[in-house]
Design a protein around this motif. Structure first.
Motif, PDB file in Angstrom:
ATOM      1  N   LEU A   7     -25.065   8.795 -21.223  1.00  0.00           N
ATOM      2  CA  LEU A   7     -25.322  10.188 -20.864  1.00  0.00           C
ATOM      3  C   LEU A   7     -25.296  10.369 -19.346  1.00  0.00           C
ATOM      4  O   LEU A   7     -24.656  11.296 -18.822  1.00  0.00           O
ATOM      5  CB  LEU A   7     -26.673  10.626 -21.431  1.00  0.00           C
ATOM      6  N   LEU A   8     -25.969   9.477 -18.624  1.00  0.00           N
ATOM      7  CA  LEU A   8     -25.981   9.558 -17.159  1.00  0.00           C
ATOM      8  C   LEU A   8     -24.590   9.324 -16.577  1.00  0.00           C
ATOM      9  O   LEU A   8     -24.196   9.991 -15.609  1.00  0.00           O
ATOM     10  CB  LEU A   8     -26.960   8.540 -16.590  1.00  0.00           C
ATOM     11  N   LEU A   9     -23.838   8.389 -17.169  1.00  0.00           N
ATOM     12  CA  LEU A   9     -22.487   8.126 -16.680  1.00  0.00           C
ATOM     13  C   LEU A   9     -21.613   9.366 -16.806  1.00  0.00           C
ATOM     14  O   LEU A   9     -20.819   9.678 -15.911  1.00  0.00           O
ATOM     15  CB  LEU A   9     -21.864   6.957 -17.443  1.00  0.00           C
ATOM     16  N   GLY A  10     -21.755  10.098 -17.910  1.00  0.00           N
ATOM     17  CA  GLY A  10     -20.991  11.329 -18.083  1.00  0.00           C
ATOM     18  C   GLY A  10     -21.347  12.380 -17.055  1.00  0.00           C
ATOM     19  O   GLY A  10     -20.507  13.225 -16.709  1.00  0.00           O
ATOM     20  N   LEU A  11     -22.569  12.341 -16.542  1.00  0.00           N
ATOM     21  CA  LEU A  11     -22.971  13.278 -15.496  1.00  0.00           C
ATOM     22  C   LEU A  11     -22.522  12.815 -14.113  1.00  0.00           C
ATOM     23  O   LEU A  11     -22.688  13.541 -13.137  1.00  0.00           O
ATOM     24  CB  LEU A  11     -24.488  13.468 -15.513  1.00  0.00           C
ATOM     25  N   ASN A  12     -21.973  11.609 -14.045  1.00  0.00           N
ATOM     26  CA  ASN A  12     -21.351  11.138 -12.816  1.00  0.00           C
ATOM     27  C   ASN A  12     -19.849  11.380 -12.835  1.00  0.00           C
ATOM     28  O   ASN A  12     -19.271  11.827 -11.851  1.00  0.00           O
ATOM     29  CB  ASN A  12     -21.634   9.650 -12.605  1.00  0.00           C
ATOM     30  N   LYS A  13     -19.208  11.085 -13.976  1.00  0.00           N
ATOM     31  CA  LYS A  13     -17.784  11.373 -14.167  1.00  0.00           C
ATOM     32  C   LYS A  13     -17.550  11.471 -15.672  1.00  0.00           C
ATOM     33  O   LYS A  13     -17.662  10.475 -16.392  1.00  0.00           O
ATOM     34  CB  LYS A  13     -16.906  10.304 -13.524  1.00  0.00           C
ATOM     35  N   ILE A  14     -17.238  12.660 -16.117  1.00  0.00           N
ATOM     36  CA  ILE A  14     -17.275  12.958 -17.546  1.00  0.00           C
ATOM     37  C   ILE A  14     -16.282  12.123 -18.347  1.00  0.00           C
ATOM     38  O   ILE A  14     -16.588  11.698 -19.461  1.00  0.00           O
ATOM     39  CB  ILE A  14     -17.044  14.474 -17.789  1.00  0.00           C
ATOM     40  N   ASN A  15     -15.081  11.850 -17.789  1.00  0.00           N
ATOM     41  CA  ASN A  15     -14.103  11.097 -18.573  1.00  0.00           C
ATOM     42  C   ASN A  15     -14.564   9.666 -18.821  1.00  0.00           C
ATOM     43  O   ASN A  15     -14.284   9.087 -19.878  1.00  0.00           O
ATOM     44  CB  ASN A  15     -12.736  11.105 -17.881  1.00  0.00           C
ATOM     45  N   PHE A  16     -15.305   9.083 -17.875  1.00  0.00           N
ATOM     46  CA  PHE A  16     -15.824   7.736 -18.106  1.00  0.00           C
ATOM     47  C   PHE A  16     -17.007   7.757 -19.063  1.00  0.00           C
ATOM     48  O   PHE A  16     -17.214   6.811 -19.826  1.00  0.00           O
ATOM     49  CB  PHE A  16     -16.202   7.075 -16.780  1.00  0.00           C
ATOM     50  N   GLY A  17     -17.779   8.825 -19.031  1.00  0.00           N
ATOM     51  CA  GLY A  17     -18.828   8.962 -20.024  1.00  0.00           C
ATOM     52  C   GLY A  17     -18.251   9.015 -21.426  1.00  0.00           C
ATOM     53  O   GLY A  17     -18.738   8.335 -22.345  1.00  0.00           O
ATOM     54  N   ILE A  18     -17.196   9.815 -21.601  1.00  0.00           N
ATOM     55  CA  ILE A  18     -16.542   9.927 -22.910  1.00  0.00           C
ATOM     56  C   ILE A  18     -15.943   8.588 -23.334  1.00  0.00           C
ATOM     57  O   ILE A  18     -16.093   8.152 -24.489  1.00  0.00           O
ATOM     58  CB  ILE A  18     -15.454  11.026 -22.876  1.00  0.00           C
ATOM     59  N   PRO A  52     -11.101  17.544 -13.919  1.00  0.00           N
ATOM     60  CA  PRO A  52      -9.639  17.369 -14.016  1.00  0.00           C
ATOM     61  C   PRO A  52      -9.241  16.279 -15.002  1.00  0.00           C
ATOM     62  O   PRO A  52      -8.742  15.216 -14.634  1.00  0.00           O
ATOM     63  CB  PRO A  52      -9.256  16.998 -12.588  1.00  0.00           C
ATOM     64  N   ILE A  53      -9.470  16.534 -16.284  1.00  0.00           N
ATOM     65  CA  ILE A  53      -9.178  15.515 -17.295  1.00  0.00           C
ATOM     66  C   ILE A  53      -8.210  16.019 -18.353  1.00  0.00           C
ATOM     67  O   ILE A  53      -7.846  15.271 -19.258  1.00  0.00           O
ATOM     68  CB  ILE A  53     -10.477  15.037 -17.987  1.00  0.00           C
ATOM     69  N   MET A  54      -7.768  17.270 -18.244  1.00  0.00           N
ATOM     70  CA  MET A  54      -6.894  17.828 -19.277  1.00  0.00           C
ATOM     71  C   MET A  54      -5.666  18.473 -18.650  1.00  0.00           C
ATOM     72  O   MET A  54      -5.733  19.073 -17.568  1.00  0.00           O
ATOM     73  CB  MET A  54      -7.646  18.872 -20.116  1.00  0.00           C
TER      74      MET A  54
END
Length: 538
Positions: free
Chosen positions: A173-184, A245-247
């Motif tokens: 969850l915290l990682l996604g709040l740092n960079k969402i594509n890596f959280g996913i 910027p992931i899509m």
């Protein structure tokens, strides 16, 4: 006593001793960065400095300024500013603090699957061999969270305790709040990693465990949506895409993901032929996948059972490989070297684990010599790094102005350009007059003590500013009576930065040329990244 007998009777220190050695060595290793900043530009690092100040005074990421990373590290940097002062050294101390904590966590993660001495050496090699994205003061936080996720998964693999499952999803969850594509990506990898341990090692009901993990995954996703909605509330769809910027065409340096995957394989094989340290990851990983397929086939078709040690080895390699593949997600699409930095904790841990497993069947003397060789590699790289940074401690590489008092490893012409531009602003533009910088040079806001007049801080080509945003920007500049605009020559560089007036902000380009005139220009022919032009309204 002979040397061989000494090594045979040698008893390794305790885990706690190694842990505190990691902490001490990591601090010493990063001490030179207190006085020497690797890269100092009006954008990138400049953006991080200005945004730390902006968040510390209450501005909200995305809503008050566009930003293509997550909000988590912005708030951490703002905390460092508030705690230690609005100075670049506050951010550097904050970086050393976090990297020291995560180095300790990496060591503890390693002890879950290898001897403490091997985990200690692995951590030192990670310090020395894993590069950092020097242009951004948010990147290291995400990589550190990856290390923490690795610890939680490996700890669960060894203990089967439920609290480590919660740690895993909380850290994702915290990682996604740092960079969402890596959280996913890490969310997608964590579930099969946990299931592998459940099925092959802990002998738990795979269906029940799967439902638990799916529920936790949805919980993380809904938490992301709820938290990020607070930040993007009121923004248009284009503005939201620019912040994430992931899509589609918003992805920087976009290419087909399948092409990127096979390019990664090809380059890794090439690296392996050239004996690059991380180049063997594909060959070793392919071998691990083949073993995994054989193991699963034997389990289902022949009901054969492997030894406990063999099963643990297979699971650990498979888990590390899954994390490696997931952490390359940005590189598949973008293809930039620094996008592969995210995979380094996992690749180094995987290679170290395979070497460690091979060393366990060797004699004690060989293992001690391996440790000694690893220490030589670490201290050689550490010395080279110190020597590299010390080389830049010259008057030409020193920059001193508000909140920045440090040597920089960038070209001296870049430092001169920043100094010349800021000196001109101080001497020729009244403090009460707002300025606007283009396309990505927020450092001048920080240095001159001014606020950005518009939320658009990143305006290079790959951000894809739409015409309505350009018109809104112009209206905002008129409303706030902005009489001075500063542009950086990188806006004509092309590629992801676009070409100002052609494929990037043509409406704003026309407005600038019709209503403003040049009053100063600081150019060099040394680097395409340097050069600043200052405009004044007619």
């Amino acid at each position: 006593m002979t040397l061989i007998n000494f090594f045979k009777k040698f008893q390794p220190p305790s885990i706690s001793f190694f842990f505190w050695m990691v902490i001490a060595i990591n601090i010493i290793f990063h001490l030179p960065t207190l006085t020497v900043q690797e890269s100092l530009g009006s954008g990138n690092v400049g953006d991080n400095i200005y945004l730390a100040e902006a968040v510390s005074r209450g501005e909200i990421p995305y809503r008050d300024f566009n930003w293509n990373y997550g909000p988590l590290m912005l708030y951490y940097n703002a905390f460092c500013f508030n705690l230690m002062g609005h100075d670049i050294h506050s951010l550097i101390i904050g970086r050393i603090f976090l990297k020291t904590i995560f180095a300790g966590i990496l060591f503890i993660a390693g002890t879950q699957i290898m001897p403490a001495s091997a985990a200690f050496l692995t951590t030192l090699l990670y310090m020395a061999l894993a590069p950092d994205f020097i242009h951004n003061l948010s990147h290291y936080g995400g990589v550190g969270l990856e290390i923490a996720i690795l610890w939680a998964i490996l700890r669960y693999g060894q203990s089967a305790q439920e609290n480590y499952v919660r740690w895993t999803f909380g850290l994702v969850l915290l990682l996604g709040l740092n960079k969402i594509n890596f959280g996913i990506a890490l969310l997608g990898a964590s579930v099969p990693c946990l299931l592998l341990y459940d099925f092959f090692k802990h002998q738990k009901n795979i269906l029940k465990r799967g439902l638990v993990y799916v529920g936790l995954s949805f919980g993380v996703i809904f938490a992301w949506i709820a938290i990020l909605y607070f930040f993007v509330k009121g923004l248009s769809w284009a503005e939201i895409n620019q912040c994430f910027p992931i899509m589609g065409h918003y992805v920087y340096f976009g290419r087909n993901i399948s092409d990127g995957f096979f390019i990664l394989i090809r380059e890794t094989i090439t690296n392996a032929r050239n004996n690059r340290f991380d180049g063997f990851i594909f060959i070793l990983g392919l071998w691990a996948v083949i073993r995994l397929i054989v193991e699963i086939s034997c389990h289902f078709l022949y009901h054969k059972k492997t030894t406990t040690l063999g099963r643990n080895y297979l699971m650990n390699v498979s888990v590390l490989l899954l994390l490696v593949l997931a952490s390359y997600n940005e590189y598949y699409k973008g293809g930039l070297d620094y996008e592969a930095y995210w995979a380094k904790p996992f690749t180094i841990m995987l290679i170290a684990y395979l070497i460690s497993e091979a060393a366990t069947v060797s004699g004690k003397t060989i293992r001690v010599f391996l440790v000694m060789m690893g220490m030589v590699i670490f201290f050689t790289h550490a010395h080279d790094r110190w020597a590299f940074l010390e080389r830049y401690k010259t008057p030409e590489q020193f920059y001193k102005h508000k909140g920045i008092n440090i040597y920089a490893t960038c070209d001296k012409w870049d430092i001169e350009q920043i100094s010349d531009t800021e000196n001109f602003i101080e001497k020729n533009i009244p403090q009460k007059e707002p300025i606007f910088v283009f396309p990505d040079d927020s450092l001048y806001y920080f240095l001159s003590g001014r606020l950005a007049p518009d939320r658009l801080l990143l305006l290079f080509g790959s951000v894809h500013i739409v015409p309505d945003q350009e018109r809104k920007l112009i209206a905002n500049l008129e409303k706030k009576k902005v009489k001075y605009i500063i542009t950086n020559d990188v806006c004509y560089f092309g590629n992801m930065w676009g070409y100002f007036g052609r494929d990037n902000c043509p409406i704003f380009y026309q407005y600038l040329n019709q209503h403003f005139h040049k009053i100063a220009n600081f150019e060099t022919t040394i680097s395409p990244w340097t050069g600043t032009t200052i405009y004044q309204k007619n």
